[in-house]
Design an enzyme around this catalytic site. Structure first.
Site, PDB file in Angstrom:
ATOM      1  N   ASP A 239      51.168  29.830  83.140  1.00 50.64           N
ATOM      2  CA  ASP A 239      51.437  29.085  84.375  1.00 50.64           C
ATOM      3  C   ASP A 239      52.343  29.972  85.247  1.00 50.64           C
ATOM      4  OD1 ASP A 239      52.533  27.430  86.338  1.00 50.64           O
ATOM      5  OD2 ASP A 239      53.097  25.802  85.017  1.00 50.64           O
ATOM      6  N   LYS A 263      48.123  26.691  90.158  1.00 49.83           N
ATOM      7  CA  LYS A 263      48.885  25.901  91.128  1.00 49.83           C
ATOM      8  C   LYS A 263      48.882  26.666  92.438  1.00 49.83           C
ATOM      9  CE  LYS A 263      52.200  23.982  87.809  1.00 49.83           C
ATOM     10  NZ  LYS A 263      53.519  24.265  87.195  1.00 49.83           N
TER      11      LYS A 263
HETATM   12  C1  NPQ Z   1      54.447  22.587  85.037  1.00 44.34           C
HETATM   13  N1  NPQ Z   1      54.549  20.418  86.266  1.00 44.34           N
HETATM   14  O1  NPQ Z   1      53.255  22.505  84.767  1.00 44.34           O
HETATM   15  C2  NPQ Z   1      55.130  21.696  86.068  1.00 44.34           C
HETATM   16  C3  NPQ Z   1      56.562  21.801  86.018  1.00 44.34           C
HETATM   17  C4  NPQ Z   1      57.434  20.933  86.820  1.00 44.34           C
HETATM   18  C5  NPQ Z   1      53.493  18.284  86.016  1.00 44.34           C
HETATM   19  O2  NPQ Z   1      54.385  19.472  84.250  1.00 44.34           O
HETATM   20  C6  NPQ Z   1      60.184  18.519  90.225  1.00 44.34           C
HETATM   21  C7  NPQ Z   1      59.281  19.287  90.912  1.00 44.34           C
HETATM   22  C8  NPQ Z   1      60.152  18.520  88.854  1.00 44.34           C
HETATM   23  C9  NPQ Z   1      58.361  20.075  90.249  1.00 44.34           C
HETATM   24  C10 NPQ Z   1      59.215  19.335  86.792  1.00 44.34           C
HETATM   25  C11 NPQ Z   1      54.188  19.444  85.412  1.00 44.34           C
HETATM   26  C12 NPQ Z   1      59.241  19.315  88.172  1.00 44.34           C
HETATM   27  C13 NPQ Z   1      58.339  20.106  88.878  1.00 44.34           C
HETATM   28  C14 NPQ Z   1      58.298  20.135  86.151  1.00 44.34           C
HETATM   29  C15 NPQ Z   1      57.441  20.896  88.185  1.00 44.34           C
HETATM   30  O3  NPQ Z   1      55.070  23.478  84.512  1.00 44.34           O
HETATM   31 MG    MG Z   2      53.544  24.449  83.364  1.00 43.03          MG
END
Ligand code: NPQ
Ligand code: MG
Length: 368
Positions: A239, A263
Site C-alpha cells: 500500500d 489509492k
Molecule cells: C489503509 N485505510 O489501507 C488505510 C489507512 C488509514 C480503510 O484501512 C483517517 C484518515 C484515518 C485516513 C486510518 C483503511 C485513517 C486513514 C487508516 C487511513 O492503510
Molecule cells: Mg493499508
C-alpha cells in the site's frame, strides 16, 4: 476549459466510532475539499491527507499550503486545461501527491460534467457495481472485535480486513477464523508496524488462509518485502510503498508484492491510479481499491475506479455508514455486499448544500 478559480473548504466529520490503526486513533476526520470553477462546469475533488502526517508525510494543512502557494497558481499558465493537463503542469513540484490528486480530480470532474461523461466510463469501468470489503480497526478486546466483525458480516460485507500491530495479530485472526469460519475472505493490514525481525512471527499467519498481508514493513523497505515474500506463504500486498506506476513496476520486478492496493490520493490521482492498474494487469498482479475514510465525493470516484477489470478482489470501498452517520452526498448504501458505480456526469455525486454547510469549518476562494 477556462478555470476561474478553486475553492478550498475544510470540513470536520465525526466518525461513527474511533478508528484505531498501528499509527494511531482517529475520532474525527478533518478533510480538505476542492471545488474547481470553470467557464463550462464545476468539479469536486477530495484530498485524502490526514490531519497528522501518520499514514504518509502529507497532512491537511500542508496540502492547503502547497495548493495555495504553488499548484493552483501553476494552472494559470496551462493553455488548454483539462484533466490530463494537470499532472504535467505540476510535475516539476516534488511529492505532495494527495494534494495533486485532489486538484486533478476537481478539474477532471469539471471536464467530465461539461461533456456529460461519467468517471467510470472515462477510466474504463467494465462493471456497474463493485464488491465491497471493510477495514476493521484495532480494538481493546477480542470480544469487541468479534462483535464488530459479526456486525459487518451481517451488513453484507464480502471481505474483512483486520488492522494489526505487534501484540494484536495472530490472536485476533485466530479468533475471527474460529468464530466465523474458513469461508470468510480475510486479510490483514499492518501499516508498516513490523520489521524483518518479525518475519518468523508473521509466518504464523500462514495457518489462517489469509488473502494477503498488507504493508508489514516501512514504505521504503521494498527489498524487505521481497525477502518476506520468500519466507511467508500469505501473499504480500503493498500500500504505502506504491507511490507511482514506476514504483509498482519496480516492486513487482523485485518480487516485493503479489497483489497491490491502489489509492488514487497516494499516487497523485486517478489517471496514475489507472496506469498502476494497467502495469499490474500486464504482470498478472491483482489489484484492489484502498480507502482513506472518504466522504461520498472521494468514495464515488473510488467506486468508479474499482469497476476496472483488474480489480478482481473486494476493496475498502465501504458504505458511507461504515464511517459517517451523515454523509455530505447522497449516501453510498450496500446492496448485498455491492456498491453501485455512479453513472451521472463526472464523479456522479454532488454535496448536499445543507449537509456540507453543517460540517464546514473554513472556506477560501482562490481566483486564478
Ligand atoms: C489503509 N485505510 O489501507 C488505510 C489507512 C488509514 C480503510 O484501512 C483517517 C484518515 C484515518 C485516513 C486510518 C483503511 C485513517 C486513514 C487508516 C487511513 O492503510
Ligand atoms: Mg493499508
Amino acid at each position: 476549459m477556462k478555470l476561474s478559480g478553486v475553492e478550498l473548504r475544510l470540513i470536520s466529520m465525526p466518525l461513527v466510532a474511533p478508528f484505531r490503526t498501528s499509527f494511531g486513533v482517529e475520532t474525527t476526520r478533518e478533510i480538505l475539499l476542492l471545488r474547481a470553477v470553470t467557464d463550462e462546469a464545476e468539479g469536486w475533488g477530495e484530498c485524502v491527507a490526514m490531519s497528522d502526517p501518520l499514514y504518509s508525510s502529507e497532512y491537511v494543512h500542508a496540502a492547503v499550503d502547497v495548493l495555495t502557494r504553488f499548484f493552483i497558481p501553476a494552472l494559470a499558465d496551462v493553455p488548454v486545461l483539462d484533466g490530463t493537463a494537470v499532472a504535467p503542469a505540476l510535475a516539476r513540484f516534488k511529492g505532495h501527491r494527495m494534494a495533486k490528486a485532489a486538484l486533478e480530480t476537481a478539474v477532471l470532474d469539471a471536464e467530465l460534467r461539461a461533456q456529460g461523461r461519467s468517471m467510470g466510463r472515462e477510466l474504463g469501468a467494465v462493471r456497474d457495481r463493485v464488491p465491497c470489503g471493510v477495514s476493521v480497526g484495532i480494538m481493546d478486546s477480542i470480544d469487541e472485535l468479534l462483535d464488530a466483525v459479526g456486525g459487518y458480516l451481517d451488513a453484507g460485507y464480502l471481505r474483512i480486513k483486520l488492522k494489526i500491530e505487534p501484540g494484536w495479530d495472530i490472536a485476533p485472526v485466530r479468533a475471527v477464523r474460529e468464530r466465523f469460519g474458513d469461508d470468510v475472505l480475510l486479510q490483514v493490514d499492518a501499516n508498516t508496524a513490523y520489521t524483518m525481525a518479525d518475519a518468523r512471527h508473521l509466518a504464523g499467519l500462514d495457518a489462517f488462509d489469509l488473502l494477503l498481508i498488507e504493508q508489514p514493513f516501512d514504505e521504503e523497505d521494498v527489498l524487505g518485502h521481497a525477502e518476506l515474500a520468500r519466507v511467508v506463504k500469505t501473499p504480500v500486498c503493498l500500500d504505502e510503498s506504491i507511490t507511482s506506476a514506476r514504483a509498482a513496476a519496480d516492486a513487482i520486478r523485485l518480487g516485493a508484492c503479489q497483489i497491490v492496493n491502489i489509492k488514487p490520493g497516494r499516487v497523485g490521482g486517478y489517471l496514475e491510479a489507472r496506469r498502476i492498474h494497467d502495469v499490474c494487469s500486464a504482470s498478472g498482479i491483482p489489484v484492489w481499491a484502498g480507502g482513506m475514510l472518504e466522504t461520498g465525493i472521494g468514495r464515488a470516484a473510488n467506486v468508479a475506479l474499482a469497476a476496472l477489470p483488474g480489480f478482481t478482489v473486494p476493496g475498502d470501498t465501504s458504505a458511507s455508514d461504515r464511517y459517517y452517520r451523515t454523509d455530505i452526498t447522497e449516501p453510498f448504501v450496500l446492496d448485498h455486499g455491492y456498491l453501485a458505480v455512479p453513472t451521472g456526469p463526472g464523479i456522479g455525486v454532488t454535496p448536499i448544500p445543507d449537509e456540507l454547510a453543517a460540517v464546514t469549518s473554513k472556506v477560501d476562494w482562490l481566483p486564478l
